[in-house]
Design a protein around this motif. Structure first.
Motif, PDB file in Angstrom:
ATOM      1  N   ASN A  30     -51.037  74.070  28.738  1.00 56.19           N
ATOM      2  CA  ASN A  30     -49.971  75.117  29.120  1.00 56.19           C
ATOM      3  C   ASN A  30     -48.400  75.214  28.477  1.00 56.19           C
ATOM      4  O   ASN A  30     -47.718  75.549  29.137  1.00 56.19           O
ATOM      5  CB  ASN A  30     -49.780  74.990  30.722  1.00 56.19           C
ATOM      6  CG  ASN A  30     -49.231  73.338  31.049  1.00 56.19           C
ATOM      7  OD1 ASN A  30     -48.931  72.789  30.073  1.00 56.19           O
ATOM      8  ND2 ASN A  30     -49.127  73.376  32.417  1.00 56.19           N
TER       9      ASN A  30
ATOM     10  N   GLY B 109     -48.711  75.794  24.960  1.00 60.06           N
ATOM     11  CA  GLY B 109     -48.477  77.055  24.007  1.00 60.06           C
ATOM     12  C   GLY B 109     -48.851  76.727  22.450  1.00 60.06           C
ATOM     13  O   GLY B 109     -48.668  77.587  21.471  1.00 60.06           O
TER      14      GLY B 109
ATOM     15  N   TRP C  67     -52.118  78.768  20.811  1.00 60.50           N
ATOM     16  CA  TRP C  67     -51.464  80.002  19.894  1.00 60.50           C
ATOM     17  C   TRP C  67     -52.319  79.868  18.598  1.00 60.50           C
ATOM     18  O   TRP C  67     -52.693  81.116  18.157  1.00 60.50           O
ATOM     19  CB  TRP C  67     -49.947  79.608  19.576  1.00 60.50           C
ATOM     20  CG  TRP C  67     -49.461  80.920  18.899  1.00 60.50           C
ATOM     21  CD1 TRP C  67     -49.064  82.048  19.222  1.00 60.50           C
ATOM     22  CD2 TRP C  67     -49.306  80.951  17.264  1.00 60.50           C
ATOM     23  NE1 TRP C  67     -48.745  82.943  18.265  1.00 60.50           N
ATOM     24  CE2 TRP C  67     -48.766  82.125  17.032  1.00 60.50           C
ATOM     25  CE3 TRP C  67     -49.439  79.939  16.405  1.00 60.50           C
ATOM     26  CZ2 TRP C  67     -48.643  82.554  15.780  1.00 60.50           C
ATOM     27  CZ3 TRP C  67     -49.410  80.273  15.109  1.00 60.50           C
ATOM     28  CH2 TRP C  67     -48.894  81.732  14.809  1.00 60.50           C
TER      29      TRP C  67
ATOM     30  N   GLN D  55     -48.634  79.290  30.849  1.00 64.21           N
ATOM     31  CA  GLN D  55     -47.546  78.860  30.231  1.00 64.21           C
ATOM     32  C   GLN D  55     -46.717  78.356  31.062  1.00 64.21           C
ATOM     33  O   GLN D  55     -46.339  79.046  32.204  1.00 64.21           O
ATOM     34  CB  GLN D  55     -47.299  80.191  29.393  1.00 64.21           C
ATOM     35  CG  GLN D  55     -45.664  80.112  28.753  1.00 64.21           C
ATOM     36  CD  GLN D  55     -45.787  79.032  27.652  1.00 64.21           C
ATOM     37  OE1 GLN D  55     -46.613  79.189  26.662  1.00 64.21           O
ATOM     38  NE2 GLN D  55     -44.825  77.995  27.495  1.00 64.21           N
ATOM     39  N   ARG D  56     -46.256  77.244  30.934  1.00 64.16           N
ATOM     40  CA  ARG D  56     -45.249  76.596  31.812  1.00 64.16           C
ATOM     41  C   ARG D  56     -43.978  77.383  31.506  1.00 64.16           C
ATOM     42  O   ARG D  56     -43.357  77.665  30.444  1.00 64.16           O
ATOM     43  CB  ARG D  56     -44.901  75.347  31.283  1.00 64.16           C
ATOM     44  CG  ARG D  56     -46.081  74.163  31.827  1.00 64.16           C
ATOM     45  CD  ARG D  56     -45.607  72.715  31.540  1.00 64.16           C
ATOM     46  NE  ARG D  56     -44.391  72.190  32.137  1.00 64.16           N
ATOM     47  CZ  ARG D  56     -44.083  71.124  32.415  1.00 64.16           C
ATOM     48  NH1 ARG D  56     -44.845  70.093  32.163  1.00 64.16           N
ATOM     49  NH2 ARG D  56     -42.811  70.887  33.134  1.00 64.16           N
TER      50      ARG D  56
ATOM     51  N   ARG E 297     -40.875  75.929  29.619  1.00 62.87           N
ATOM     52  CA  ARG E 297     -41.110  75.716  28.060  1.00 62.87           C
ATOM     53  C   ARG E 297     -40.942  76.745  27.223  1.00 62.87           C
ATOM     54  O   ARG E 297     -41.140  77.942  27.677  1.00 62.87           O
ATOM     55  CB  ARG E 297     -42.407  74.956  27.895  1.00 62.87           C
ATOM     56  CG  ARG E 297     -42.646  73.585  28.544  1.00 62.87           C
ATOM     57  CD  ARG E 297     -42.120  72.625  27.835  1.00 62.87           C
ATOM     58  NE  ARG E 297     -42.333  71.164  28.538  1.00 62.87           N
ATOM     59  CZ  ARG E 297     -41.789  70.736  29.493  1.00 62.87           C
ATOM     60  NH1 ARG E 297     -40.754  71.162  30.258  1.00 62.87           N
ATOM     61  NH2 ARG E 297     -42.131  69.397  29.781  1.00 62.87           N
TER      62      ARG E 297
ATOM     63  N   VAL F 121     -41.563  79.586  24.635  1.00 65.03           N
ATOM     64  CA  VAL F 121     -42.871  80.368  24.057  1.00 65.03           C
ATOM     65  C   VAL F 121     -43.058  80.183  22.681  1.00 65.03           C
ATOM     66  O   VAL F 121     -42.165  80.303  21.733  1.00 65.03           O
ATOM     67  CB  VAL F 121     -42.700  81.851  24.448  1.00 65.03           C
ATOM     68  CG1 VAL F 121     -43.813  82.719  23.988  1.00 65.03           C
ATOM     69  CG2 VAL F 121     -42.323  82.302  25.725  1.00 65.03           C
TER      70      VAL F 121
END
Length: 330
Positions: free
Chosen positions: A160, A162, A166, A310-311, A314, A316
């Motif tokens: 979570n 990325g 990604w 996504q946290r 954090r 992106v």
């Protein structure tokens, strides 16, 4: 073994829960109840940041506690103090960010540390919070009953943050892909499931003290990671290996805009991809092939619709397609 996981529904905590269930352990999870839990888990609910938020932990005994908290140290201190008479061992999943920047290549657990926040402090910054939480755990349980897992780059299913999601998403779109070189750049990361298995083994062996927790340097290279992404996704992506100087001159940020990658020869690379993990390896750390980490993460992503969680605390990750195309001359 009776295990209490503080958290236990996302990424590292979830991997620990699943690994413990696989070993037949008795698993209790304490969290805010916002995510579904695997069957066979006893659920306790509470908010560590709220007054009386630990009330559900007022009773019960456990052989080991695993705590993955990464915010204000006072949450760890409160939990550890509450549980110190009713749990045998406290395992805190910390971070290699606790080392004073920038630790040199080959740094061990004896490298210089940042000045930690006070154990009862509110949020400061990530490194000081993690170090403060380490101090809180040791303060409550003592050096002989506390284990500090200083994790590096963590990849694998349920991520979570990325990074690998990604890359998988970008490569799945196909076409020319900016691949940051050199292709043989050695990486250092840990599959979250391998970390979980080591944590449980460490609990069984009653290990204590700090451990750098990541795979050996060069367990995979940047080329092997991205080529595994191409194979896993079945995409028609073309990896265009690009020199570090070209990437940096374009103003692209290592680690965030091109996740995982940092330029060779830099302090950043030595700090993030070149630590000594011999202590963890000597105590049972086994790392699966990069191909398995990548393919399992892709399968998980496909199973949840293709978009990773996504946290919110954090940054992106990822590179703007316009910037990528410009660097590639498209």
């Amino acid at each position: 073994m009776r295990l209490l996981v503080l958290g236990g529904t996302e990424f590292a905590g979830r991997a620990v829960v699943e690994a413990a269930l696989g070993r037949g352990w008795d698993v209790t999870v304490f969290n805010r109840g916002r995510h579904e839990l695997p069957s066979g888990v006893r659920a306790l609910q509470g908010d560590r940041t709220a007054p009386d938020g630990l009330a559900a932990l007022a009773e019960g005994t456990w052989d080991v506690v695993v705590d993955t908290w990464s915010s204000a140290p006072r949450a760890v201190h409160a939990s550890a103090r509450l549980l110190r008479g009713r749990a045998g061992r406290y395992i805190y999943v910390s971070s290699r960010s606790v080392y004073a920047w920038a630790p040199p290549a080959g740094h061990t657990e004896d490298a210089q540390l940042v000045e930690g926040a006070e154990p009862d402090a509110d949020n400061t910054d990530y490194a000081r919070d993690k170090r403060g939480a380490e101090i809180a755990a040791v303060d409550a349980f003592g050096a002989d009953r506390s284990l500090l897992v200083r994790a590096g780059l963590i990849l694998g299913p349920y991520e979570n943050v990325g990074r690998l999601p990604w890359w998988l998403g970008r490569i799945a779109r196909g076409g020319p892909v900016l691949a940051p070189g050199p292709r043989d750049l050695p990486l250092q990361y840990i599959d979250v499931r391998d970390m979980a298995e080591w944590i449980l083994g460490a609990a069984e062996r009653e290990l204590s003290g700090p451990f750098n927790m990541t795979g050996p340097q060069g367990h995979a290279t940047m080329g092997e990671l991205l080529e595994a992404c191409v194979r896993a996704t079945g995409a028609t992506a073309e990896l265009r290996w690009t020199e570090p100087e070209v990437i940096l001159d374009a103003g692209i940020q290592p680690w965030t805009q091109l996740p995982v990658w940092v330029p060779p020869g830099s302090d950043m690379h030595d700090a993030l991809h070149a630590s000594d993990v011999s202590r963890a390896v000597a105590t049972g750390l086994v790392c699966r092939p990069v191909e398995e980490t990548v393919s399992d993460t892709w399968a998980w992503l496909q199973g949840i619709g293709g978009t990773a969680p996504q946290r919110p605390d954090r940054t992106v990750k990822g590179l703007d397609p316009v910037v990528e195309a410009k660097v590639l001359g498209l």
